[in-house]
Write a protein that holds these residues in place. Structure first.
Motif, PDB file in Angstrom:
ATOM      1  N   ALA A  98       0.810  -1.226   0.000  1.00 33.10           N
ATOM      2  CA  ALA A  98       0.000   0.000   0.000  1.00 33.10           C
ATOM      3  C   ALA A  98       0.842   1.274   0.000  1.00 33.10           C
ATOM      4  N   GLY A 143       0.056   3.964  -2.767  1.00 31.07           N
ATOM      5  CA  GLY A 143      -1.247   4.593  -2.559  1.00 31.07           C
ATOM      6  C   GLY A 143      -1.250   5.559  -1.380  1.00 31.07           C
ATOM      7  N   ILE A 144      -0.562   5.174  -0.317  1.00 27.12           N
ATOM      8  CA  ILE A 144      -0.500   6.044   0.861  1.00 27.12           C
ATOM      9  C   ILE A 144       0.229   7.339   0.529  1.00 27.12           C
TER      10      ILE A 144
END
Length: 99
Positions: free
Chosen positions: A56, A59-60
């Protein structure tokens, strides 16, 4: 006399329009410096820790960058609305400064 000098400095009345434009451009440059510094910091942080959050991570960091841009734009928009809203209040309004 001190009061008049401070008021002239505050309103930039001492240098005419060139001084007012210099203050305006300096304010824009200071804002741009903060915005660019925030974005460069998040880009540097992203490169330094590629897998900090596992899959992730990308995306973070996209969310962090979007929040940075949104918060800087929001502060600029809020300032404009505040200053413009102040001009919309009637001068004869009682307790105008509290609004």
């Amino acid at each position: 006399q001190v009061h008049e000098t401070i008021e002239a400095l505050h309103k930039a009345d001492f240098g005419g329009w060139p001084m007012k434009w210099l203050y305006f451009i300096s304010g824009l440059l200071g804002t741009a410096m903060i915005a660019i510094g925030t974005l460069l910091f998040s880009l540097k942080r992203r490169k330094r820790s590629e897998h900090e959050f596992g899959a992730a991570t990308a995306g973070i960091y996209r969310c962090v960058e979007a929040f940075n841009v949104a918060s800087l734009a929001g502060v600029a928009l809020a300032s404009i609305v505040y200053l413009h809203g102040n001009r919309l209040l009637p001068l004869e309004m009682s307790d105008r400064s509290a609004w």
